[in-house]
Design a protein around this motif. Structure first.
Motif, PDB file in Angstrom:
ATOM      1  N   ALA A 123       0.713  -1.453  -0.153  1.00 36.93           N
ATOM      2  CA  ALA A 123       0.273   0.133   0.025  1.00 36.93           C
ATOM      3  C   ALA A 123       1.115   1.514   0.072  1.00 36.93           C
ATOM      4  O   ALA A 123       0.627   2.458  -0.508  1.00 36.93           O
ATOM      5  CB  ALA A 123      -0.831  -0.075   1.703  1.00 36.93           C
ATOM      6  N   LEU A 124       2.405   1.625   0.668  1.00 39.26           N
ATOM      7  CA  LEU A 124       2.533   2.733   0.983  1.00 39.26           C
ATOM      8  C   LEU A 124       3.604   2.734  -0.410  1.00 39.26           C
ATOM      9  O   LEU A 124       4.065   3.850  -0.976  1.00 39.26           O
ATOM     10  CB  LEU A 124       3.435   2.524   2.209  1.00 39.26           C
ATOM     11  N   VAL A 125       4.263   1.497  -0.944  1.00 39.78           N
ATOM     12  CA  VAL A 125       5.448   1.540  -2.216  1.00 39.78           C
ATOM     13  C   VAL A 125       3.877   2.457  -4.002  1.00 39.78           C
ATOM     14  O   VAL A 125       4.172   3.598  -4.221  1.00 39.78           O
ATOM     15  CB  VAL A 125       5.516   0.534  -2.675  1.00 39.78           C
ATOM     16  N   GLU A 126       2.211   1.688  -3.618  1.00 36.02           N
ATOM     17  CA  GLU A 126       1.778   2.245  -4.429  1.00 36.02           C
ATOM     18  C   GLU A 126       1.228   3.764  -3.851  1.00 36.02           C
ATOM     19  O   GLU A 126       1.235   4.587  -4.443  1.00 36.02           O
ATOM     20  CB  GLU A 126       0.487   1.471  -4.628  1.00 36.02           C
ATOM     21  N   LEU A 127       0.835   3.729  -2.411  1.00 33.46           N
ATOM     22  CA  LEU A 127       0.710   4.977  -1.661  1.00 33.46           C
ATOM     23  C   LEU A 127       2.211   6.543  -2.672  1.00 33.46           C
ATOM     24  O   LEU A 127       1.999   7.224  -2.828  1.00 33.46           O
ATOM     25  CB  LEU A 127       1.682   5.539  -0.886  1.00 33.46           C
ATOM     26  N   GLY A 179      10.779  -2.087   7.099  1.00 36.21           N
ATOM     27  CA  GLY A 179      10.234  -1.474   4.878  1.00 36.21           C
ATOM     28  C   GLY A 179       9.228  -0.798   6.065  1.00 36.21           C
ATOM     29  O   GLY A 179       9.174   0.281   5.967  1.00 36.21           O
ATOM     30  N   ALA A 180       8.112  -1.147   7.010  1.00 36.06           N
ATOM     31  CA  ALA A 180       7.312  -0.649   7.193  1.00 36.06           C
ATOM     32  C   ALA A 180       7.833   1.065   7.228  1.00 36.06           C
ATOM     33  O   ALA A 180       7.367   2.079   7.602  1.00 36.06           O
ATOM     34  CB  ALA A 180       6.262  -1.041   8.202  1.00 36.06           C
ATOM     35  N   ALA A 181       9.743   0.297   8.946  1.00 38.39           N
ATOM     36  CA  ALA A 181       9.835   1.623   9.465  1.00 38.39           C
ATOM     37  C   ALA A 181      10.974   2.815   8.414  1.00 38.39           C
ATOM     38  O   ALA A 181      10.413   3.903   8.306  1.00 38.39           O
ATOM     39  CB  ALA A 181      11.034   1.624  10.660  1.00 38.39           C
ATOM     40  N   ILE A 182      10.991   1.820   6.910  1.00 37.78           N
ATOM     41  CA  ILE A 182      11.636   2.731   6.538  1.00 37.78           C
ATOM     42  C   ILE A 182      11.030   3.166   5.197  1.00 37.78           C
ATOM     43  O   ILE A 182      10.530   4.838   4.751  1.00 37.78           O
ATOM     44  CB  ILE A 182      11.970   1.987   5.228  1.00 37.78           C
ATOM     45  N   CYS A 183       9.676   2.939   5.151  1.00 39.56           N
ATOM     46  CA  CYS A 183       8.786   3.518   3.807  1.00 39.56           C
ATOM     47  C   CYS A 183       7.649   5.274   4.590  1.00 39.56           C
ATOM     48  O   CYS A 183       7.383   6.067   4.175  1.00 39.56           O
ATOM     49  CB  CYS A 183       7.118   2.660   3.663  1.00 39.56           C
ATOM     50  N   ILE A 184       7.557   4.205   6.290  1.00 43.06           N
ATOM     51  CA  ILE A 184       6.880   5.601   6.981  1.00 43.06           C
ATOM     52  C   ILE A 184       7.899   6.698   6.971  1.00 43.06           C
ATOM     53  O   ILE A 184       7.161   7.937   6.847  1.00 43.06           O
ATOM     54  CB  ILE A 184       6.702   5.164   8.315  1.00 43.06           C
ATOM     55  N   GLU A 185       9.354   6.610   7.345  1.00 42.23           N
ATOM     56  CA  GLU A 185      10.688   7.718   7.085  1.00 42.23           C
ATOM     57  C   GLU A 185      10.340   8.367   5.738  1.00 42.23           C
ATOM     58  O   GLU A 185       9.971   9.631   5.863  1.00 42.23           O
ATOM     59  CB  GLU A 185      11.321   6.996   7.688  1.00 42.23           C
ATOM     60  N   GLU A 198      -5.294  13.269  -1.217  1.00 46.52           N
ATOM     61  CA  GLU A 198      -4.629  13.617  -2.027  1.00 46.52           C
ATOM     62  C   GLU A 198      -4.006  12.672  -2.850  1.00 46.52           C
ATOM     63  O   GLU A 198      -3.545  12.681  -3.900  1.00 46.52           O
ATOM     64  CB  GLU A 198      -3.434  14.030  -1.579  1.00 46.52           C
ATOM     65  N   LYS A 199      -4.070  11.180  -2.614  1.00 49.14           N
ATOM     66  CA  LYS A 199      -3.296  10.063  -3.546  1.00 49.14           C
ATOM     67  C   LYS A 199      -3.674   8.748  -2.466  1.00 49.14           C
ATOM     68  O   LYS A 199      -3.823   9.143  -1.360  1.00 49.14           O
ATOM     69  CB  LYS A 199      -1.679  10.072  -3.309  1.00 49.14           C
ATOM     70  N   ILE A 200      -3.696   7.880  -2.872  1.00 53.40           N
ATOM     71  CA  ILE A 200      -4.365   6.457  -2.586  1.00 53.40           C
ATOM     72  C   ILE A 200      -3.108   5.311  -3.603  1.00 53.40           C
ATOM     73  O   ILE A 200      -3.204   4.872  -3.803  1.00 53.40           O
ATOM     74  CB  ILE A 200      -6.251   5.740  -2.991  1.00 53.40           C
ATOM     75  N   GLY A 201      -3.365   4.831  -2.274  1.00 57.91           N
ATOM     76  CA  GLY A 201      -2.490   3.593  -2.772  1.00 57.91           C
ATOM     77  C   GLY A 201      -3.064   1.807  -1.672  1.00 57.91           C
ATOM     78  O   GLY A 201      -3.972   2.011  -0.913  1.00 57.91           O
TER      79      GLY A 201
END
Length: 413
Positions: free
Chosen positions: A21-25, A134-140, A220-223
């Protein structure tokens, strides 16, 4: 107006659904893969990304693929060592550590043991380590690159039926999931399978500032991050959105935020207690334990108590979901027999991050505020490493980093 990352967890959440979801976001997939290499687990796994349809909804699917035989169980101490010895940023280490700590505390409670003695089984597999880091990396990435300043989640759907694990067949939700999500709004029974895993539950519990179905914002954006299973009647996807929110309420806090040149006003919990019968070394250890277990800030001051006795006032600042755990830790590790708890509004300056190339190597800086309120602070750990590597002082490294940053900013201006 502030940007928030909003999770719609009405179809549950798992570690791989979150990554997708965060990559698509908007998180760059190649950046995520490169950052995961900093775990120093080269050759043990890779990420595979593909586009899928879930009940007619186009979504991203990400799988962590082991490249060789993995140890089936890892200790909590072993996982902490992997994170601490990695080359991830300090904030990523802290966020990933908080997620694993959330799982470890739940497992310890469920199995009647101490946190340090917890051994993970399914959760210790390489895919779970990659999902959490990966969650930590994406949120940062979303905070630094896309301007997100707050994480909010909806009520979490847990599913139903039976799940198989190392301890046998367990009714959904699994005991660890129940323990992790105590105090969090949840729902049950949308599908006859496990819709929220311990990893997914811990990611939201450790990272979300608030759980609500009543958020008001502009999308604004959706993933969409796809799950493994197909559900009847709905798409088995985690929806993540970047939204703009005024964060206004009857107190007019949003106006205060705008006047101060701040990015957001957030609600936090301040826990306080007075202590006059505890030695200083034990008190310092208790403060360290609070910092390691989710406290956003811990501070103290000397006070005079009844009968003229000297004492300490201990204060811990935290998110609402961490408050109960921190109160328990205060009662466990200090002589306190009571605490005070108040909800406060914290005004935060807009934060950004920059990196500059200096003669001592590349140094990161945290940039807070803008215009006359702007403050630039080089990252201490990176300055320390550079100073030791070049046989110089931290102060010289700091000054060099600030000089280069100022020159770069003037050139861009």
């Amino acid at each position: 107006m502030a940007k928030i990352l909003y999770y719609d967890a009405s179809a549950g959440v798992s570690g791989d659904m979150n990554l997708a979801a965060l990559v698509e976001l908007g998180v760059d997939f190649d950046y995520l893969c490169a950052e995961l290499e900093k775990l120093n687990l080269a050759g043990e796994f890779k990420l595979e990304r593909k586009n899928v349809l879930k009940n007619g909804i186009a979504a991203t699917k990400i799988d962590v693929v082991p490249l060789k035989s993995q140890p089936h169980a890892r200790s909590y101490a072993g996982i902490r060592q992997i994170l601490e010895s990695s080359n991830l940023s300090r904030s990523c280490k802290q966020r990933a550590g908080a997620i694993f700590r959330t799982i470890a505390q739940a497992e310890a409670k469920v199995h009647g043991t101490e946190v340090e003695r917890v051994h993970f089984h399914e959760i210790g597999a390489i895919d779970s380590i990659a999902d959490v880091a990966g969650a930590a990396i994406c949120i940062e990435y979303l905070f630094e690159k896309l301007g997100v300043s707050r994480v909010v989640s909806s009520k979490i759907e847990l599913g139903g039926g039976v799940a198989l694990c190392d301890h046998g067949a367990l009714s959904v939700p699994a005991p660890a999931v129940c323990e992790i999500l105590k105090g969090v709004p949840v729902s049950l029974g949308r599908a006859n399978f496990e819709m929220t895993t311990p990893t997914g539950a811990a990611i939201l519990k450790a990272c979300a500032d608030e759980f609500t179905d009543g958020a008001s914002f502009r999308i604004e954006k959706i993933g969409y991050g796809a799950g493994d299973k197909d559900a009847a009647g709905f798409a088995n996807v985690l929806r993540a959105m970047i939204c703009e929110s005024h964060l206004s309420d009857e107190s007019g806090e949003s106006n205060l935020s705008t006047q101060a040149g701040c990015s957001t006003v957030c609600k936090q919990i301040l826990i306080s207690t007075n202590i006059d019968d505890m030695d200083a070394e034990s008190f310092a250890l208790a403060c360290e334990i609070l910092r390691e277990n989710g406290a956003l800030d811990v501070f103290s001051r000397s006070i005079f108590m009844k009968k003229g006795r000297m004492g300490f006032e201990l204060n811990a600042l935290c998110s609402k979901q961490d408050a109960q755990n921190l109160k328990d830790l205060i009662f466990t590790h200090t002589t306190a027999i009571g605490v005070r708890e108040v909800e406060i509004a914290k005004i935060e300056l807009k934060r950004e991050f920059a990196r500059v190339q200096t003669k001592f190597g590349e140094i990161g800086l945290k940039i807070s505020g803008s215009g006359q309120t702007q403050k630039a602070k080089p990252e201490f750990d990176e300055c320390k490493a550079a100073a030791l590597a070049h046989d110089t002082t931290i102060e010289r490294v700091r000054k060099e980093a600030l000089k280069i940053y100022d020159e770069t900013r003037k050139t861009k201006g």
